[in-house]
Design an enzyme around this catalytic site. Structure first.
Site, mmCIF file in Angstrom:
data_model
loop_
_atom_site.group_PDB
_atom_site.id
_atom_site.type_symbol
_atom_site.label_atom_id
_atom_site.label_comp_id
_atom_site.label_asym_id
_atom_site.label_seq_id
_atom_site.Cartn_x
_atom_site.Cartn_y
_atom_site.Cartn_z
ATOM 1 N N TYR A 177 0.846 -1.196 0.000
ATOM 2 C CA TYR A 177 0.000 0.000 0.000
ATOM 3 C C TYR A 177 0.887 1.255 0.000
ATOM 4 C CZ TYR A 177 -3.432 -3.591 0.543
ATOM 5 O OH TYR A 177 -4.191 -4.719 0.311
ATOM 6 N N ARG A 224 3.201 -0.873 10.834
ATOM 7 C CA ARG A 224 3.374 -2.249 10.345
ATOM 8 C C ARG A 224 4.246 -2.252 9.105
ATOM 9 N NH1 ARG A 224 -0.661 -7.271 8.780
ATOM 10 N NH2 ARG A 224 0.232 -8.531 10.413
HETATM 11 C C1 LIG Z 1 -9.096 -11.794 5.510
HETATM 12 C C2 LIG Z 1 -7.784 -11.135 5.795
HETATM 13 C C3 LIG Z 1 -7.704 -9.753 5.728
HETATM 14 C C4 LIG Z 1 -6.495 -9.099 6.009
HETATM 15 N N1 LIG Z 1 -6.461 -7.727 6.009
HETATM 16 C C5 LIG Z 1 -5.342 -7.077 6.427
HETATM 17 C C6 LIG Z 1 -5.343 -5.662 6.615
HETATM 18 O O1 LIG Z 1 -6.354 -4.960 6.468
HETATM 19 N N2 LIG Z 1 -4.180 -5.089 7.004
HETATM 20 C C7 LIG Z 1 -3.034 -5.816 7.215
HETATM 21 O O2 LIG Z 1 -1.999 -5.241 7.566
HETATM 22 N N3 LIG Z 1 -3.019 -7.170 7.080
HETATM 23 C C8 LIG Z 1 -4.143 -7.811 6.715
HETATM 24 N N4 LIG Z 1 -4.137 -9.189 6.650
HETATM 25 C C9 LIG Z 1 -2.930 -9.950 7.024
HETATM 26 C C10 LIG Z 1 -3.006 -10.404 8.502
HETATM 27 O O3 LIG Z 1 -2.911 -9.279 9.378
HETATM 28 C C11 LIG Z 1 -1.866 -11.389 8.841
HETATM 29 O O4 LIG Z 1 -0.624 -10.778 8.569
HETATM 30 C C12 LIG Z 1 -1.966 -12.694 8.055
HETATM 31 O O5 LIG Z 1 -3.271 -13.232 8.127
HETATM 32 C C13 LIG Z 1 -0.952 -13.757 8.568
HETATM 33 O O6 LIG Z 1 -1.113 -13.997 9.944
HETATM 34 P P1 LIG Z 1 -1.955 -15.276 10.516
HETATM 35 O O7 LIG Z 1 -1.252 -16.501 10.053
HETATM 36 O O8 LIG Z 1 -1.867 -15.145 12.003
HETATM 37 O O9 LIG Z 1 -3.334 -15.189 9.978
HETATM 38 C C14 LIG Z 1 -5.336 -9.855 6.351
HETATM 39 C C15 LIG Z 1 -5.434 -11.248 6.410
HETATM 40 C C16 LIG Z 1 -6.634 -11.887 6.157
HETATM 41 C C17 LIG Z 1 -6.712 -13.379 6.299
#
Ligand SMILES: Cc1cc2nc3c(=O)[nH]c(=O)nc-3n(C[C@H](O)[C@H](O)[C@H](O)COP(=O)(O)O)c2cc1C
Length: 357
Positions: A177, A224
């Site tokens: 972004y 982040r």
């Molecule tokens: C449905 C979905 C939406 C996400 N939206 C964002 C977001 O708005 N901003 C962001 O920094 N990361 C976003 N992510 C990434 C998550 O914050 C995270 O880094 C990613 O899911 C990996 O971590 P986890 O294995 O604990 O799920 C999103 C992930 C998912 C699954």
């Protein structure tokens, strides 16, 4: 030894444990980018997290990346967020807003405007629009004189976030972004003070962070980052030097935390841990990869020196994640089909663990 269930002091906040709910876009805002009663319930269900980071929130209309995401650029949006933050606080939780300016990852069909970016290089891939997926358009390159107002838009949104009851904000400097586009060596081809050298490529991130820290306090400002990540086609040259210099500047600002994604080799990430003396929130797996963060990955990173661990998908599917981790209960799987659609289904319907008598 530190465990996930030890408390932690983050700025002025006392976190009861070391878990953070990672930011997740869920595309369930009402028209006008307004938060809803369902969003209040969703976040309040997860208030046992040490800290919740909200879904990405646009700081300006032109910064909106997807249809259906909430904003923090109008007074109506501030008013709509108040019941959300109040519901989290009523359940004993804490919540930061993630401020996400999409830059080139946007579309005129979503915002009514040509997206802006560091240079006229389109993102790789298709972006969501109200009419479905469309090729990412070429952004209009920002004039040098316009760049500071976009950096300041994070600070203005942060002020509104605090007014709306958020405990702080996280700048979205990751995942391709706008901030990440400026850090990039192929999305940012500028020859002014915002492009070229490492010092110039980090300037937008530093200006956004400095303006936000000045607006709401460094103790309420996190960021982040996804070092070396390639989301939406961004590439970054000189990753260790780029992030070492950026973290040096962020240290000077005294931000509340840096939230790192595992987008580089562990050796690089551990080096960045050493380069950042403040609080590190670690998201220990490759974003959107097949493996989601669980207890083992969390403990591994607590051992490598992270203070806090963020869980995305596990928090989505387990509102009582902290209790499940604490007591070793099974972690429910996430339903990918309801990530970005489904209304309250796949949103408010994940239950707490059902103990049988
Ligand atoms: C449905 C979905 C939406 C996400 N939206 C964002 C977001 O708005 N901003 C962001 O920094 N990361 C976003 N992510 C990434 C998550 O914050 C995270 O880094 C990613 O899911 C990996 O971590 P986890 O294995 O604990 O799920 C999103 C992930 C998912 C699954």
């Amino acid at each position: 030894m530190t465990t996930l269930f030890d408390g932690y002091r983050l700025g002025d906040l006392r976190l009861p444990n070391r878990t953070v709910m990672a930011p997740m876009t869920r595309v369930r805002a009402a028209a006008g980018g307004l938060a809803t009663a369902s969003m209040a319930t969703y976040y309040a269900q997860r208030a046992s997290a040490g800290l919740i980071v909200s879904e990405g929130v646009q700081p300006s209309l032109i910064g909106q990346s997807n249809p259906g995401t909430p904003g923090l650029h109008t007074e109506e949006q501030v008013a709509a967020w108040r019941p959300v933050t109040a519901a989290v606080h009523a359940n004993g939780g804490r919540i930061f807003a993630q401020l996400m300016h999409g830059g080139r990852v946007s579309h005129p069909a979503t915002t009514g405007m040509q997206p802006v970016g560091p240079s006229a290089v389109p993102a790789v891939g298709e972006v969501f629009t109200p009419a479905g997926l469309r090729a990412a358009p070429a952004p209009r390159p920002l004039e040098s004189a316009e760049v500071p107002e976009h950096a300041r838009s994070y600070a203005e949104a942060a002020r509104r976030a605090v007014d709306a009851g958020f405990d702080g904000v996280e700048l979205h400097g990751a995942n391709g972004y706008l901030i990440s586009q400026f850090l990039s060596s192929n999305a940012n081809l500028r020859t002014d003070r915002y492009g070229g050298s490492v010092t110039n490529r980090i300037r937008f991130a530093v200006e956004a962070a400095a303006a936000t820290a000045e607006a709401v306090g460094a103790a309420r400002t996190g960021i982040r980052l996804s070092p070396g990540g390639t989301f939406w086609g961004v590439e970054e040259s000189d990753v260790p030097a780029l992030y070492a210099e950026l973290l040096g500047e962020l240290t000077r600002l005294g931000l509340a935390y840096v939230h790192l994604e595992a987008t580089a080799d562990e050796e690089v990430l551990v080096g960045l841990r050493r380069a950042w003396p403040g609080t590190l929130v670690m998201n220990p797996v490759v974003p959107m990869g097949p493996k989601q963060t669980g207890r083992a990955e969390a403990d591994h990173w607590l051992g490598l020196g992270a203070e806090l661990i963020s869980f995305g998908r596990a928090f989505m599917a387990n509102p009582d994640l902290v209790e499940r981790l604490r007591t070793g209960l099974p972690i429910a799987p996430v339903d990918e089909t309801t990530y970005y659609q489904g209304g309250d289904a796949g949103y408010l319907t994940y239950p707490a663990y059902q103990h049988t008598a």
